[in-house]
Design a protein around this motif. Structure first.
Motif, PDB file in Angstrom:
ATOM      1  N   THR A  18       0.900  -1.057   0.242  1.00 27.17           N
ATOM      2  CA  THR A  18       0.218   0.024  -0.005  1.00 27.17           C
ATOM      3  C   THR A  18       0.959   1.286   0.011  1.00 27.17           C
ATOM      4  O   THR A  18       0.555   2.110  -0.769  1.00 27.17           O
ATOM      5  N   ALA A  34      -6.668   0.119  -4.574  1.00 27.55           N
ATOM      6  CA  ALA A  34      -6.223  -0.554  -3.453  1.00 27.55           C
ATOM      7  C   ALA A  34      -7.273  -1.409  -3.175  1.00 27.55           C
ATOM      8  O   ALA A  34      -8.394  -1.039  -2.284  1.00 27.55           O
ATOM      9  N   GLU A  82      -3.361  -2.661  -6.582  1.00 27.39           N
ATOM     10  CA  GLU A  82      -2.467  -3.389  -5.393  1.00 27.39           C
ATOM     11  C   GLU A  82      -3.635  -4.130  -4.495  1.00 27.39           C
ATOM     12  O   GLU A  82      -4.704  -3.731  -4.165  1.00 27.39           O
TER      13      GLU A  82
END
Length: 186
Positions: A18, A34, A82
């Motif tokens: 992150t 994310a 991510e």
């Protein structure tokens, strides 16, 4: 104009994904998707439960991530995705890569730290009031395989960088190569 980029930041939980992804999104001025950010919204809306429920919400967050990434890429917007991607995410990511623009440049960063440090980071998360308890970090800190993901690169075409995130600002070691990739030189 630069070609559209898809950068995948992956690795086990608590390896620095992150932090690295956010820094790179700011550096390159692109969208960041994310998984945990999306999962947080699902946890806030749907509440949290056991391991099976957490996995179900993670799977939903990945589905949203892939859908949004497809939308961004179709609009020629570069994106960083991510998450602690698992082997079963390789196929949807490869479909995303295959169905996108013909000049799409794809790269993958695998974040890693030694296991002792990773578990210490997971334990620290259990006391972080900003971290939703629905992530069940305490179980991950206890070594539960249900919270692992993959410690390997996903089998997806494109450039690859292994990033040892043991120390602060570890991403500095790969920035020159990432800058060349982003600029279309590598």
């Amino acid at each position: 104009m630069l070609a559209t980029r898809l950068l995948i930041v992956t690795g086990l939980p608590a390896t620095g994904k992150t932090t690295v992804a956010a820094m790179l999104a700011g550096r390159y001025g692109c969208a960041l998707l994310a998984k945990d950010t999306i999962k947080e919204s699902l946890l806030d809306t749907l509440s949290h439960g056991d391991v099976a429920w957490s996995r179900k919400l993670s799977d939903a967050a990945y589905a949203v991530t892939f859908s949004l990434a497809r939308t961004f890429l179709a609009s020629a917007v570069s994106v960083i995705v991510e998450g602690n991607f698992r082997a079963e995410h390789a196929a949807p990511l490869e479909r995303l890569v295959s169905s996108s623009l013909p000049d799409l440049r794809v790269g993958q960063i695998l974040c890693a730290v030694d296991e002792e440090q990773r578990l210490a980071r997971l334990r620290a998360r259990t006391h972080d009031p900003a971290r939703h308890p629905g992530h069940l970090d305490a179980m991950g800190a206890a070594g539960s395989a249900a919270f692992s993901g993959s410690a390997d690169f996903l089998p997806i075409r494109g450039a690859q960088w292994l990033l040892d995130c043991t120390h602060a600002q570890a991403e500095q070691s790969v920035l020159p190569a990432l800058d060349r990739f982003w600029e279309g030189e590598g």
